[in-house]
Design a protein around this motif. Structure first.
Motif, PDB file in Angstrom:
ATOM      1  N   ALA A  18      -3.618  -1.543 -33.481  1.00 59.12           N
ATOM      2  CA  ALA A  18      -2.184  -1.587 -33.213  1.00 59.12           C
ATOM      3  C   ALA A  18      -1.413  -1.421 -34.520  1.00 59.12           C
ATOM      4  O   ALA A  18      -1.824  -1.925 -35.566  1.00 59.12           O
ATOM      5  N   PRO A  19      -0.287  -0.698 -34.492  1.00 59.80           N
ATOM      6  CA  PRO A  19       0.465  -0.486 -35.724  1.00 59.80           C
ATOM      7  C   PRO A  19       1.090  -1.776 -36.230  1.00 59.80           C
ATOM      8  O   PRO A  19       1.580  -2.593 -35.447  1.00 59.80           O
ATOM      9  N   ARG A  20       1.068  -1.948 -37.541  1.00 60.12           N
ATOM     10  CA  ARG A  20       1.737  -3.094 -38.151  1.00 60.12           C
ATOM     11  C   ARG A  20       3.230  -2.794 -38.316  1.00 60.12           C
ATOM     12  O   ARG A  20       4.077  -3.675 -38.156  1.00 60.12           O
ATOM     13  N   ARG A  91      12.568  -8.806 -40.266  1.00 57.98           N
ATOM     14  CA  ARG A  91      13.433  -9.752 -40.964  1.00 57.98           C
ATOM     15  C   ARG A  91      12.722 -10.202 -42.240  1.00 57.98           C
ATOM     16  O   ARG A  91      11.500 -10.322 -42.275  1.00 57.98           O
ATOM     17  N   PRO A  92      13.484 -10.435 -43.311  1.00 57.63           N
ATOM     18  CA  PRO A  92      12.864 -10.888 -44.557  1.00 57.63           C
ATOM     19  C   PRO A  92      12.155 -12.224 -44.360  1.00 57.63           C
ATOM     20  O   PRO A  92      12.567 -13.047 -43.555  1.00 57.63           O
ATOM     21  N   GLY A  93      11.085 -12.420 -45.091  1.00 59.26           N
ATOM     22  CA  GLY A  93      10.348 -13.677 -44.996  1.00 59.26           C
ATOM     23  C   GLY A  93       9.082 -13.622 -45.830  1.00 59.26           C
ATOM     24  O   GLY A  93       8.761 -12.600 -46.437  1.00 59.26           O
ATOM     25  N   PRO A  94       8.331 -14.713 -45.861  1.00 59.20           N
ATOM     26  CA  PRO A  94       7.144 -14.799 -46.708  1.00 59.20           C
ATOM     27  C   PRO A  94       6.014 -13.853 -46.293  1.00 59.20           C
ATOM     28  O   PRO A  94       5.099 -13.615 -47.076  1.00 59.20           O
ATOM     29  N   ASP A  95       6.085 -13.316 -45.069  1.00 59.55           N
ATOM     30  CA  ASP A  95       5.059 -12.372 -44.632  1.00 59.55           C
ATOM     31  C   ASP A  95       5.251 -10.986 -45.236  1.00 59.55           C
ATOM     32  O   ASP A  95       4.419 -10.105 -45.037  1.00 59.55           O
ATOM     33  N   MET A  96       6.389 -10.793 -45.927  1.00 59.50           N
ATOM     34  CA  MET A  96       6.654  -9.517 -46.575  1.00 59.50           C
ATOM     35  C   MET A  96       6.964  -9.733 -48.046  1.00 59.50           C
ATOM     36  O   MET A  96       7.888 -10.471 -48.385  1.00 59.50           O
ATOM     37  N   GLU A 170       0.925 -14.288 -50.410  1.00 57.11           N
ATOM     38  CA  GLU A 170      -0.132 -13.659 -49.614  1.00 57.11           C
ATOM     39  C   GLU A 170       0.437 -13.031 -48.345  1.00 57.11           C
ATOM     40  O   GLU A 170       0.039 -13.342 -47.221  1.00 57.11           O
ATOM     41  N   PRO A 171       1.385 -12.093 -48.546  1.00 55.46           N
ATOM     42  CA  PRO A 171       2.068 -11.484 -47.405  1.00 55.46           C
ATOM     43  C   PRO A 171       1.155 -10.526 -46.644  1.00 55.46           C
ATOM     44  O   PRO A 171       0.228  -9.929 -47.207  1.00 55.46           O
ATOM     45  N   ALA A 172       1.452 -10.357 -45.370  1.00 53.51           N
ATOM     46  CA  ALA A 172       0.729  -9.380 -44.558  1.00 53.51           C
ATOM     47  C   ALA A 172       1.166  -7.964 -44.889  1.00 53.51           C
ATOM     48  O   ALA A 172       0.418  -7.007 -44.680  1.00 53.51           O
ATOM     49  N   ILE A 173       2.386  -7.834 -45.423  1.00 56.85           N
ATOM     50  CA  ILE A 173       2.957  -6.520 -45.737  1.00 56.85           C
ATOM     51  C   ILE A 173       3.521  -6.547 -47.149  1.00 56.85           C
ATOM     52  O   ILE A 173       4.240  -7.479 -47.519  1.00 56.85           O
TER      53      ILE A 173
END
Length: 288
Positions: A18-20, A91-96, A170-173
């Motif tokens: 699945a696309p991220r 949306r901005p956040g720690p995952d990016m 340690e972001p996913a993106i």
């Protein structure tokens, strides 16, 4: 052979992950749009970024590469079309994590303080924050400078701090907007290797903006070639070079040479035939 049609991985839709990141029919205009005004930056952009992929956006200046990063990060919204990140509205956040062309370090804070700043929301414990920051400072080779301030660092060292800060959560993106454009050529090559090594450790999604054909080929799994403003996706090319790429002379590989020639010819043609370009209509093959 490289052709004009988009290149694909060869996986059936049912087999592909699945696309991220997914953009469908995205357009963006800046400025006053009353009475047909404003500047159309992007027009009907489709883009799919799979999980674990390193994808570079390559194209002439002003084609909307940075605008795409900002929309994926949720900093600005498209005027038309849809964007999803991990299946949700961006949306901005720690995952990016976002690495800018300018270093954007806090001048009154140490190297460690700059990296810890990115962790305040996600790691409440001071000891845990320090341990995480020190780990990534070590990974970018700056342990001896953990207590130094930005004014005491070279350009390459500042960019390593910015990279450590983006990676520490340690972001996913990972979004990277020409992060090596403002440092010297030798340091740039070392930083490219550093980025590849760090990305290999986690294999997060990386969306990388560059004007350098060589850099795009060296770093990427796929290269998204964009046309002049209004930006649009012309072609998606699979690089197809073995990883890790710091263990051999990748620039001597026939595939690298083929891609470099093809991409440079395409970008040169795009620039010379674009009425908005300063180089429009020039014959670069003519004698001076």
């Amino acid at each position: 052979m490289i052709g004009d049609a988009p290149q694909h991985t060869g996986l059936a839709d049912s087999e592909a992950p699945a696309p991220r990141i997914l953009l469908r029919g995205v357009s963006k205009t800046f400025g006053n749009q009353n009475n047909g005004g404003g500047t159309l930056a992007l027009a009907n952009v489709d883009l799919t970024v799979r999980d674990g992929a390193f994808v570079s956006l390559l194209g002439p200046s002003g084609c909307g590469k940075t605008t795409i990063l900002r929309m994926v990060n949720g900093l600005i919204a498209p005027d038309a079309g849809t964007i999803t990140v991990s299946g949700q509205a961006p949306r901005p956040g720690p995952d990016m994590g976002f690495v800018f062309q300018s270093f954007r370090l806090i001048p009154w804070s140490s190297v460690r303080g700059n990296v810890e700043f990115a962790l305040v929301e996600t790691i409440p414990g001071k000891a845990e924050r320090r341990a995480r920051a020190d780990r990534y400072i070590e990974l970018v080779g700056l342990s001896r400078f953990a207590d130094a301030y930005p004014s005491e660092l070279s350009g390459g060292m500042k960019q390593r701090v910015a990279l450590a800060r983006a990676l520490a959560s340690e972001p996913a993106i990972l979004l990277l907007d020409e992060p090596f454009a403002s440092i010297d050529a030798q340091t740039r090559e070392l930083m490219q290797i550093e980025l590849m090594r760090l990305w290999t450790l986690r294999k997060s999604v990386a969306l990388f903006v560059t004007h350098s054909v060589d850099e795009a080929i060296l770093l990427s799994d796929q290269i998204v070639l964009m046309g002049p403003r209004p930006g649009r996706v012309l072609e998606v090319i699979d690089v197809g070079l073995n990883r890790p790429r710091w263990t051999y002379d990748v620039r001597a590989e026939p595939r690298f040479i083929e891609l470099r020639s093809y991409l440079w010819d395409r970008i040169r043609t795009l620039v010379l035939t674009d009425p908005q370009s300063d180089f429009y209509g020039r014959d670069l093959s003519a004698n001076i």
